[in-house]
Design a protein around this motif. Structure first.
Motif, mmCIF file in Angstrom:
data_model
loop_
_atom_site.group_PDB
_atom_site.id
_atom_site.type_symbol
_atom_site.label_atom_id
_atom_site.label_comp_id
_atom_site.label_asym_id
_atom_site.label_seq_id
_atom_site.Cartn_x
_atom_site.Cartn_y
_atom_site.Cartn_z
ATOM 1 N N LYS A 196 10.832 -0.263 22.151
ATOM 2 C CA LYS A 196 10.853 -0.991 20.886
ATOM 3 C C LYS A 196 11.302 -2.435 21.100
ATOM 4 C CE LYS A 196 15.519 0.084 19.186
ATOM 5 N NZ LYS A 196 16.074 0.947 20.206
ATOM 6 N N VAL B 297 9.292 5.659 15.463
ATOM 7 C CA VAL B 297 8.763 4.382 15.947
ATOM 8 C C VAL B 297 9.902 3.491 16.415
ATOM 9 C CG1 VAL B 297 7.621 2.235 15.260
ATOM 10 C CG2 VAL B 297 6.688 4.421 14.536
ATOM 11 N N ARG C 126 3.296 2.998 21.738
ATOM 12 C CA ARG C 126 3.683 3.306 20.368
ATOM 13 C C ARG C 126 2.786 4.428 19.857
ATOM 14 N NH1 ARG C 126 8.235 0.197 18.899
ATOM 15 N NH2 ARG C 126 8.080 -1.815 19.938
#
Length: 316
Positions: A174, A168, A277
């Motif tokens: 991100k 992640v 994501r």
């Protein structure tokens, strides 16, 4: 709080009559008024009655005035009757307070209703496999169901698997600190992967943009899971989403010639192909411990370290 729960069978025939009866007894023991559709135990080939019978059951559920319309079981049967469902009648029932709840094959109904009307339904338990288990039904599932019927449900949280944090954090888009991000006001949709993949190219797959897609499946080897994900990818569905949340993929067997090709490999492949994501570990699917999720509702997704949250406030 006593609620009126309507039980009906829109998909496969109820074969496990014992679990059906246990489910009814459990809901009644919880203090609810349980109404069973006249065709709930009907049988025609593998279905809970012929197409007309099951359509009529759906429309009776919509006309019941119940607080919750709960399927007896999933299986297969809804995809073939999608063109004949009166979606306006169902959406009207929902606007008056009836919550439609189910999973598995029910994904076809939920997706079609969302595509046609935008109405919100709930991904959650079925009567037999959840309330009708031998022994005591899962306490988290029951608590989430209670939250729904009392209007208290505001979200669901879970802990991401340890190996999920780095993937992640290292995803190409991100933001902020490692393993911390949030997505706000995104439509939650999805359900059973096999059913969703079968709706690609039809008017019954919702055209959700900027959404959060949750997926689960049962009896599907990881290569079949990947193939169905590839179908959603190549059809352009995944590129439209802000996040893909994977629930439980259960009841499959790896074989020697997989040589390390397992579900984790599929997740890694997916993460390498999409900007969205990709989260794992959602407690939802063909498992005892399942949360209830509002399909079609605007929600927020937040991740703080290993803690993930889907938040929707009151959906009533």
């Amino acid at each position: 709080m006593k609620k009126h729960i309507y039980i009906y069978s829109p998909s496969s025939a109820v074969r496990d009559k014992a679990s059906f009866k246990r489910g009814l007894a459990r809901l009644k023991a919880l203090g609810h008024e349980v109404e069973v559709d006249e065709a709930a135990l009907a049988s025609h080939q593998r279905f809970a009655g012929d197409d007309e019978t099951r359509l009529a059951a759906i429309h009776r559920a919509a006309a019941s005035g119940a607080d919750v319309a709960l399927i007896s079981r999933g299986g297969y049967g809804l995809t073939r009757i999608l063109p004949e469902i009166n979606y306006k009648a169902v959406a009207k029932a929902i606007s008056k307070g009836t919550q439609f709840v189910g999973l598995s094959d029910f994904t076809a109904f939920q997706s079609a209703l969302l595509a046609k009307t935008g109405a919100v339904t709930w991904a959650g338990p079925a009567l037999g496999e959840d309330f009708g288990v031998e022994g005591t039904p899962d306490d988290i599932m029951e608590a989430c169901f209670d939250d729904l019927i009392t209007g208290q449900g505001e979200g669901a949280g879970w802990q991401l698997p340890k190996n999920a944090i780095n993937s992640v954090a290292n995803s190409p888009n991100k933001t902020g600190a490692t393993g911390h991000f949030s997505i706000k006001n995104a439509v939650l949709w999805g359900g059973n992967l096999s059913v969703l993949a079968s709706l690609v190219g039809t008017p019954y797959l919702p055209a959700v943009k900027g959404g959060i897609l949750f997926l689960e499946d049962v009896n599907e080897h990881p290569y079949r899971v990947e193939r169905m994900l590839a179908q959603l990818l190549h059809a352009g569905v995944l590129a439209q989403q802000k996040a893909v949340v994977l629930g439980q993929f259960t009841n499959y067997k790896l074989v020697p010639h997989d040589k390390g090709f397992k579900l984790a490999a599929v997740v890694a492949w997916l993460q390498s192909r999409v900007k969205a994501r990709v989260l794992t570990g959602l407690p939802y699917g063909h498992v005892a411990t399942k949360v209830l999720l509002p399909v079609g509702a605007p929600i927020a997704l937040a991740v703080e370290g290993r803690d993930a949250f889907l938040l929707w406030g009151h959906q009533h």
